[in-house]
Motif scaffolding. Structure first.
Motif, PDB file in Angstrom:
ATOM      1  N   VAL A 240      85.477 -73.059 -34.931  1.00 41.58           N
ATOM      2  CA  VAL A 240      85.842 -74.310 -35.612  1.00 41.58           C
ATOM      3  C   VAL A 240      86.138 -74.046 -37.082  1.00 41.58           C
ATOM      4  N   ALA A 262      88.378 -81.902 -32.458  1.00 39.98           N
ATOM      5  CA  ALA A 262      87.924 -80.515 -32.382  1.00 39.98           C
ATOM      6  C   ALA A 262      89.106 -79.619 -32.034  1.00 39.98           C
ATOM      7  N   VAL A 270      85.142 -83.517 -34.762  1.00 40.71           N
ATOM      8  CA  VAL A 270      84.481 -82.847 -35.883  1.00 40.71           C
ATOM      9  C   VAL A 270      84.470 -83.805 -37.071  1.00 40.71           C
ATOM     10  N   LEU A 288      79.721 -81.341 -35.261  1.00 41.28           N
ATOM     11  CA  LEU A 288      80.545 -81.246 -34.061  1.00 41.28           C
ATOM     12  C   LEU A 288      79.937 -82.143 -32.987  1.00 41.28           C
TER      13      LEU A 288
END
Length: 522
Positions: A240, A262, A270, A288
């Protein structure tokens, strides 16, 4: 009319209202509503779809389907077909044959057959919260107008119950965020362990937000580092970070709170919240969320932002306390350095002058001893001056400090502490590149002393003049062996020659070895 004289359907409706009002946990309330609707209408299957801001179903609570069948059906519906018709036009719908309606979307594989259908919107203060869907009335009969009236009345009562449950959930969430903020503030009370406190920040945010993973990302020396991470999905955080590098930079630079999908390879959402700190290292709180968790409500995002601001204030306070302690330490070092210079050195210097005066009226043997004592005093004065300089210039970029740090590393291996003497403007005259070479040569020399010398004492001397830098390492060991592997010494000579200098390994009297490494200073 007494309660016993009520018609069965009215009594069933009252029982259903009582049943759905007996709990305050939102998902349990939704489940009770679906069960009650099925019971008062005789429906085999029921569901309550929660409508999200994008006018799709973000949650789907079912009754009549077991876990195995739900797993076979797969993903929950998003609001197409008849379900979408009720979202677009929130009015009660009764159908005798569900499949014959023009908006019928069909069923996925493994879905049980359904014919009769009743759909009723559930409103909270005039706004549609979701829709009740009922199918397959007992005996294969269609749903009646009475069924519609009962379910509509149940939906009205359900709206108030859901509103209360949501208010309770919000208050509980607010309480949990306030408790988390209090714990972080407490963790940052002196004595402060910032890394442990940042982990507390990640743990609290992960637990309260029900996140897959939470990471505290800080920028240090131009690089982003994960200072703390928590959650079952911590393995997704590196991916990420790489995928959202530009978004993280925007959050850091503009102090902007961001909600983004995400990246590919991770599912969900996110949330990036800036950790606004002015004294401590600023950073970003990365949260997340799983795809089935549902989006954070606006108030919950505000609570998370407030929590991050509180954490940033606590970090600033911790940094201020740390800076104050360091300032006190520096002031104390300056005082010690002044006392050493003004008192100790002056007394030693006066003692040396007295000894030199006495040597003029003493015999030859006493003269020699006095001269030796004066030389020892000179060395002591030089060592004290070096210590004074260390006290006044103790920082991570100091070559003097780095030299002592390297020596300290080798104390367990050597079995003794070498004496360190430094002379001249080491920190101002020696470049960082040359300082790295000096430290590498010192490591090699100390390693050789530990492996081969069998010494119990050693002296490390580093002197910088206007023309050259000289490192000398002397030990009182067994001396130079007749046969020796000079691979390490070869590296030492190479480092010297690359800077226009030279290195020599010499015997030391009465026994031992002395390494001299000299390079010119430009």
């Amino acid at each position: 009319m007494t309660q016993l004289d009520l018609p069965d359907n009215a009594r069933a409706l009252l029982d259903a209202v009582v049943a759905i009002s007996s709990d305050i946990e939102l998902h349990t309330v939704l489940d009770r509503i679906v069960v009650a609707a099925c019971k008062i209408t005789g429906a085999q299957y029921g569901a309550l779809g929660v409508v999200g801001n994008d006018r799709t179903l973000v949650d789907f609570v079912t009754h009549g389907l077991d876990d195995e069948l739900r797993e076979k059906i797969g993903d929950l519906p998003r609001g197409h077909g008849i379900l979408g018709l009720l979202i677009d036009h929130p009015e009660p719908i009764r159908l005798e044959h569900l499949q014959q309606h023009p908006r019928s979307y069909g069923f996925p594989a493994n879905h049980p057959p359904m014919e009769s259908f009743l759909g009723v919107p559930v409103r909270i203060r005039g706004t549609v919260f979701g829709n009740l869907y009922l199918t397959e009335k007992d005996g294969g009969q269609p749903f009646t107008e009475t069924d519609e009236m009962l379910v509509d009345a149940l939906a009205t009562a359900a709206g108030f119950v859901i509103d209360n449950a949501r208010a309770y959930a919000r208050s509980e969430r607010r309480r949990m965020w306030l408790e988390a903020s209090a714990r972080v503030t407490e963790a940052l009370q002196p004595p402060v362990h910032v890394d442990a406190a940042l982990r507390d920040v990640a743990v609290a945010a992960c637990r309260v937000a029900e996140a897959v993973a939470v990471a505290v990302v800080q920028s240090r020396d131009g690089e982003r580092t994960v200072t703390a991470v928590e959650g079952p999905g911590t393995d997704q955080v590196p991916h990420v970070l790489v995928a959202l590098d530009g978004t993280l930079a925007r959050c850091e630079e503009q102090g902007e709170r961001l909600v983004v999908p995400a990246p590919e390879g991770s599912s969900g959402t996110v949330l990036l919240v800036p950790l606004r700190a002015h004294l401590a290292a600023a950073g970003v709180l990365l949260v997340l969320l799983a795809s089935d968790r549902g989006a954070l409500e606006g108030e919950e995002i505000e609570l998370l932002t407030s929590f991050a601001d509180q954490a940033g204030l606590a970090l600033d306070r911790a940094q201020a306390v740390s800076d104050r302690e360091e300032l006190l330490l520096v002031a104390d070092r300056d005082r010690i350095a002044r006392d050493l210079h003004d008192l100790v050195i002056q007394r030693l210097f006066a003692t040396g002058l007295g000894l030199q005066g006495a040597s003029r009226i003493a015999g030859d043997e006493v003269k020699a001893r006095l001269a030796s004592a004066v030389d020892d005093l000179d060395v002591t004065i030089r060592d004290i001056r070096s210590t004074i300089f260390e006290l006044q210039h103790a920082h991570s970029g100091s070559l003097r400090a780095d030299l002592r740090g390297v020596v300290k590393e080798y104390v367990p291996t050597l079995g003794f502490t070498p004496l360190v003497r430094t002379t001249g403007p080491l920190d101002s005259a020696v470049t960082r590149e040359l300082a790295d070479q000096v430290l590498a040569v010192l490591r090699e020399a100390l390693s050789n002393v530990a492996r081969h010398a069998r010494a119990d004492a050693a002296v490390v001397e580093v002197e910088a003049t206007a023309q050259e830098l000289m490192l000398t390492v002397t030990d009182n060991g067994t001396g130079l062996p007749e046969r020796r592997d000079e691979s390490g010494l070869r590296n030492v000579r190479r480092r010297a020659s690359e800077h226009g200098g030279a290195a020599r390994l010499l015997p030391e009297e009465p026994h031992g070895t002395r390494l001299e490494w000299v390079v010119p200073l430009g």
